[in-house]
Design an enzyme around this catalytic site. Structure first.
Site, mmCIF file in Angstrom:
data_model
loop_
_atom_site.group_PDB
_atom_site.id
_atom_site.type_symbol
_atom_site.label_atom_id
_atom_site.label_comp_id
_atom_site.label_asym_id
_atom_site.label_seq_id
_atom_site.Cartn_x
_atom_site.Cartn_y
_atom_site.Cartn_z
ATOM 1 N N HIS A 148 -9.196 2.780 -2.332
ATOM 2 C CA HIS A 148 -7.785 2.438 -2.120
ATOM 3 C C HIS A 148 -7.247 1.524 -3.220
ATOM 4 C CE1 HIS A 148 -4.077 1.282 -0.367
ATOM 5 N NE2 HIS A 148 -4.491 0.201 0.262
ATOM 6 N N CYS A 156 0.304 2.374 6.240
ATOM 7 C CA CYS A 156 0.606 1.013 6.675
ATOM 8 C C CYS A 156 0.616 0.134 5.439
ATOM 9 C CB CYS A 156 -0.429 0.516 7.673
ATOM 10 S SG CYS A 156 -2.114 0.451 6.992
ATOM 11 N N CYS A 202 0.806 -1.219 0.000
ATOM 12 C CA CYS A 202 0.000 0.000 0.000
ATOM 13 C C CYS A 202 0.841 1.272 0.000
ATOM 14 C CB CYS A 202 -0.941 0.002 1.198
ATOM 15 S SG CYS A 202 -2.034 -1.437 1.241
#
Length: 435
Positions: A391, A421, A97
């Site tokens: 996302h 994160c 990510c």
């Protein structure tokens, strides 16, 4: 920084432009577009809008997390499928990510070292186009079939296969070291850190409320391009389709837990959804920006990456990376005008905020006498975060950077902290500054 810890004159890495596609739920508007196609769309549009002659670009750093079945070097494809000269060198990055945080700090480092003057960083993701793999038994049999000389040999190979060997294998969503999905790990974090369902739903509600207000206020108009929707191209995707303007705390509270049906607190409402989209930035040396008459949105001040045991608190990486990034910037959390924390799950956000403010965490985990501090809610994710905006793994970092720098300008602020994160127990933190 240079060998003596200072930035050579004129070599600060400036972010001069940024752009993204709308972020849309997987399986909706962009279901017929691959990550490479989404990336090429945004890079082409970004170069055109920037007004920078394509010949001025010298490098591309681009990322993708879920691999494409046909393209392995998305960075190079951003050159070959756009108006950039084919002589522009490129490389591909993946850090889960935090991928487009990594692409941006890679580009910034190359600028700082004098190896690049004008770069594109970013990432793209298509969860709609996720690869489906064959089982190992079927894959091995197919390889051997291609080498078989006779029909008898082929039939013998096929006879060794069982019905289960033909079942398609989707990309793994579990941590190889723990056997848990990210959601299951987030559930454990919520339990360990005493994060309530009500608090998580409040984070999700605020994310949607603020994102909807940002769209209504025109804040995203200059940073989100319009994309004609294939295959008929009769309509245009102009906005993120995840944002729920009308959501309420009551509606969020009515959703059932996903990962622990009996005792869990994480729902589809307080977690980020599977999303398609792309985002990109233009970075330049300060001298180059001045020579081309470009006004920087801001500068990369510092960054840090951290890691912890995935068996502990998988998504707690920001609490380890942020103190280092702030130290490297010579700043404190209290100096930040804005903080943007990636919302993989509301439970993860709240766990990291708790660690930021914990003297016990600071002493035992970081070896620091004082905690990082508490974040003013009025400075945190002020235009919504990944829960509301979506996302697309490799694109989120670049989205956060351009969104934060533009908001910093609106507020006439100077400093911002971004944290992400990532799978594998990784964390990233980036300090941006504006003059």
């Amino acid at each position: 920084m240079g060998m003596n810890g200072t930035v050579p004159p004129g070599r600060r890495a400036a972010v001069v432009a940024g752009l993204r596609t709308p972020f849309v739920k997987a399986g909706t508007d962009f279901k017929d577009l691959s990550a490479v196609e989404l990336g090429a769309l945004v890079v082409n549009e970004l170069v055109a809008r920037s007004g920078i002659p394509p010949k001025e670009f010298d490098s591309v750093v681009f990322g993708q997390v879920i691999p494409s079945p046909t393209v392995t070097l998305i960075g190079r494809e951003m050159v070959l499928r756009t108006q950039l000269p084919r002589s522009v060198q490129a490389h591909t990055v993946a850090r889960a990510c935090a991928t487009s945080i990594q692409t941006t700090t890679d580009a910034a480092d190359q600028i700082l070292l004098g190896h690049s003057d004008c770069a594109i960083s970013g990432g793209a993701e298509s969860l709609s186009d996720a690869p489906i793999f064959a089982t190992r038994a079927l894959a091995q049999a197919l390889v051997e079939l291609s080498r078989a000389k006779t029909l008898t040999d082929r039939l013998r190979l096929l006879s060794t296969l069982r019905p289960k060997d033909f079942a398609p294998q989707p990309p793994a969503l579990k941590e190889p070291t723990t056997g848990l999905t990210m959601g299951e790990s987030a559930e454990l974090m919520a339990q360990r850190n005493g994060i309530s369902r009500e608090a998580q739903d409040r984070v999700a509600y605020e994310s949607h409320r603020r994102a909807a207000a940002a769209w209504e206020g025109g804040k995203f108009d200059g940073e989100v391009m319009h994309v004609p929707v294939p295959p008929r191209f009769e309509r245009v995707a102009a906005k993120d389709n995840v944002v729920r303007k009308e959501t309420t705390l009551e509606a969020l509270a009515a959703l059932r837990p996903v990962f622990d049906r009996r005792y869990g607190t994480i729902t589809a409402g307080n977690a980020s959804p599977l999303t398609d989209g792309a985002a990109a930035l233009v970075l330049m040396s300060e001298d180059k920006a001045r020579a081309l008459g470009m006004r920087p949105l801001g500068f990369v001040r510092s960054y840090a990456y951290a890691a912890l045991d995935p068996r502990d608190q998988l998504l707690q990486g920001p609490a380890y990376a942020a103190p280092v990034a702030l130290d490297r910037a010579g700043l404190r959390l209290a100096d930040m005008d804005l903080v943007d924390m990636h919302e993989a799950f509301a439970a993860q956000v709240l766990s990291n905020l708790k660690a930021f403010a914990s003297k016990d965490f600071a002493a035992k985990e970081l070896g620091r006498p004082e905690p990082l501090g508490e974040i003013d809610p009025a400075k945190l994710n002020v235009n919504g975060g990944s829960i509301a905006l979506g996302h697309p793994f490799a694109a989120t970092g670049a989205r956060m950077i351009v969104q934060t720098l533009r908001e910093l300008s609106r507020r006439n602020g100077q400093y911002a902290l971004l944290t992400v994160c990532a799978a594998g127990g990784l964390g990233a933190a980036l300090v941006l500054e504006r003059e």
